[in-house]
Design a protein around this motif. Sequence first.
Motif, short mmCIF file in Angstrom:
data_model
loop_
_atom_site.label_atom_id
_atom_site.label_comp_id
_atom_site.label_asym_id
_atom_site.label_seq_id
_atom_site.Cartn_x
_atom_site.Cartn_y
_atom_site.Cartn_z
N PHE A 26 0.84 -1.20 0.00
CA PHE A 26 0.00 0.00 0.00
C PHE A 26 0.88 1.26 0.00
CE2 PHE A 26 -4.63 0.41 1.65
CZ PHE A 26 -4.96 1.15 0.55
N MET A 27 1.93 1.22 0.81
CA MET A 27 2.81 2.39 0.88
C MET A 27 3.57 2.58 -0.42
SD MET A 27 4.27 2.63 4.74
CE MET A 27 4.32 0.94 5.23
N LEU A 28 3.98 1.46 -1.04
CA LEU A 28 4.68 1.56 -2.32
C LEU A 28 3.78 2.25 -3.34
CD1 LEU A 28 6.38 -1.93 -2.66
CD2 LEU A 28 7.41 0.23 -2.00
N GLY A 29 2.53 1.78 -3.40
CA GLY A 29 1.59 2.37 -4.34
C GLY A 29 1.34 3.83 -4.01
N ALA A 30 1.17 4.10 -2.73
CA ALA A 30 0.85 5.46 -2.31
C ALA A 30 2.00 6.41 -2.64
CB ALA A 30 0.56 5.49 -0.82
N MET A 31 3.23 5.91 -2.54
CA MET A 31 4.36 6.78 -2.85
C MET A 31 4.29 7.22 -4.31
SD MET A 31 7.13 4.73 -0.63
CE MET A 31 8.68 5.40 -1.11
N GLY A 32 3.98 6.26 -5.18
CA GLY A 32 3.82 6.59 -6.59
C GLY A 32 2.66 7.56 -6.80
N HIS A 33 1.56 7.27 -6.16
CA HIS A 33 0.36 8.08 -6.30
C HIS A 33 0.60 9.50 -5.79
CE1 HIS A 33 -3.94 9.00 -6.29
NE2 HIS A 33 -3.85 9.37 -5.02
N ILE A 34 1.23 9.60 -4.64
CA ILE A 34 1.48 10.93 -4.07
C ILE A 34 2.46 11.69 -4.95
CG2 ILE A 34 2.50 12.16 -2.12
CD1 ILE A 34 1.43 9.87 -0.33
N TYR A 35 3.45 10.99 -5.46
CA TYR A 35 4.41 11.66 -6.33
C TYR A 35 3.72 12.22 -7.56
CZ TYR A 35 8.02 12.39 -9.76
OH TYR A 35 8.80 12.97 -10.71
N MET A 36 2.90 11.41 -8.22
CA MET A 36 2.22 11.88 -9.43
C MET A 36 1.25 13.00 -9.10
SD MET A 36 3.67 10.67 -11.77
CE MET A 36 3.02 10.87 -13.42
N GLY A 37 0.67 12.95 -7.92
CA GLY A 37 -0.33 13.95 -7.56
C GLY A 37 0.27 15.26 -7.08
#
Lengths: 73, 353, 212
Positions: free
Chosen positions: B280-291
């Motif tokens: 979840f954190m791995l995905g969130a890191m990508g998501h937060i970065y793109m956002g």
Amino acid sequence: MKKLLISLVSLAALATFAGCGEQPQTITAKPGTSAAKPDDLPYGEGKLYADRNAWQLQLRARADTQNEYKRFN
Amino acid sequence: MKHLIACLSALLLACAVNAQQSSGPALPKDELIKQQQQRVVTQPYNNAPFWKEARGAVEGYASIPAPEAGVLIQDGGQNWRALRNGTFSIIGGWALVAMMLLIGGFYAWKGTIQLHEAPTGRLIERFTLLERMAHWATAISFSVLAISGLILAFGKALLIPVISFTLFSWLAIIAKNLHNFLGPLFIISCIVTFCVFLRDNWPKAVDFKWLVSFGGLINGKHVPSEKFNAGEKLWFWGGLMLLGIVVGASGLVLNFPNFGQTRATMQLANLVHLTGAVMFMLGAMGHIYMGTLGMAGALDAMKTGVVDEAWAKEHHELWYDDVKSGKVPANRSENGGNAGAGTQQPVAVGGNN
Amino acid sequence: MARMKFICDAERCIECNGCVTACKNEHDVPWGVNRRRVVTLNDGIVGAERSISVACMHCSDAPCQAVCPVNCFYKTEDGVVLHDKDLCIGCGYCFYACPFGAPQFPQAGAFGLRGKMDKCTFCAGGPEKDGSKAEIEKYGRNRLSEGKLPACAEMCSTKALLAGDGDVLSDIYRERVMRRGRGGDLWGHATAYGRPDTKATAPAVQSIPQKS
Ligand code: SF4
Ligand code: SF4
């Protein structure tokens, strides 16, 4: 700005490195000492027993009373 | 990358399940009882079969009304300890580090992706207030959970040497309580977010095209996408829904120990929780970065709810077309909430006639 | 150097729960927390029933210590595993890890919210000053510092439960094993509670009550 960010990210990454390996699961403190505060020893100044030896002798004698072969013979 | 994550998680889960199966007597309980009865006669004082039962976590009687009070030895904990302190911390920790570096590298390579055309000044509503509230409730509770979880998992190695035991204990108490109380809130906000964003995340054929070229990132060609591109949809289904269920369910097992669940269940739940949380954190890191850093304008969209037409056209062309043709109202809030996004609006119908 | 240990003799334990009561009383252990418990396997099955009193076994390589996120455990020079309640956050990890179910938690709120962990201290208190009020309130009496051994073992009427230096306990137990069953030493579980019907082994075995 970009450089700062990159270095920040790599710093954070480095910091996380440290947490990844398996940690030795022993506490660094001396035996008989809590991690946060030292536990006082049951012997020494102002205690019932003068030194460790005296205390250990007492505990041994006490443990031996659990041996009914010794108690009854 | 995705394959790697899938393989890793399968491996970790397999490990976890395996580990919990090690307890159990060597022979069936009835067989051991029979042997013990025979021993009393043939080899008095030899209680080996009884000890095999004890070693195998056979549940007996204890006058204490606690779950598993009648179990003498449950050895799953040692496996749990080895996996949690070893394999899971190592792989999980390195995965987070790798993702951080990956994102750092990506940023160094691409920088913030800017708009290619000048903003038009005409605004389209991208997120209603409800949608934004649901998103931020999830985002904030997620962040707090992630940070408090990391403190509890890695703080012993990372923070104790720095801030010492007493201070870290205070921090950990705060982290634990935040984690325990925000957990259920996070689950609720996940459910709300799921419902609110479900319609726009329905997978369509165009998503595959997007995925194949990774949104045009690989060959540099533009791939039109709907209101949410395939990457966002993947995050919606794989992250919010799937990981949400995995992490949420395992978290509830650990958070409410008063339903008589056994230690084996909680050991397994903890490992599942760790695996799910790291992914979840791995995905969130990508998501937060793109956002935020990764793409100009994305954060504003979630903050204010509106985007410029130029941004919409560049990043979500199919959605932009729908808005332009009137299939989707440009302002859903004023048309009575999100009344009929995707249906014809009266105004547009009138215009066609 | 002493290595403090418990041992429970399955041939002698009569499930009187005296040790449990002694512990509760000695340390004023709160309701719902059980530092020691007696487990009976094969209850009611003649010949196969045995009881064991169990508490924290003060592991050499303690899993509880290894998983505690705040590292609040420590070992005394004599191998007693103690913990610092001021550091404990009540996460329950030690309970997942411990093979004996030793760590206990007073419920500190709704929904099973755990309070600070409590477990057997081998009657050695905690990091507070020996015998101080703070130590007694948090961890109970510190008998070891008074030259006494754990109350449970000293209280045990059959001397099934022994506590003390592992060397001494081994000697006691070894002597027992060598002498039991001969001469006047006809004690043991089977002597006290009977053997299964030996002449007809098969029926006796078949009469095992089956728990479904
Ligand atoms: S609490 Fe359990 S794991 Fe820890 S020392 Fe005692 S018996 Fe061993
Ligand atoms: S409950 Fe307390 S002693 Fe047990 S692992 Fe958590 S912090 Fe450590």
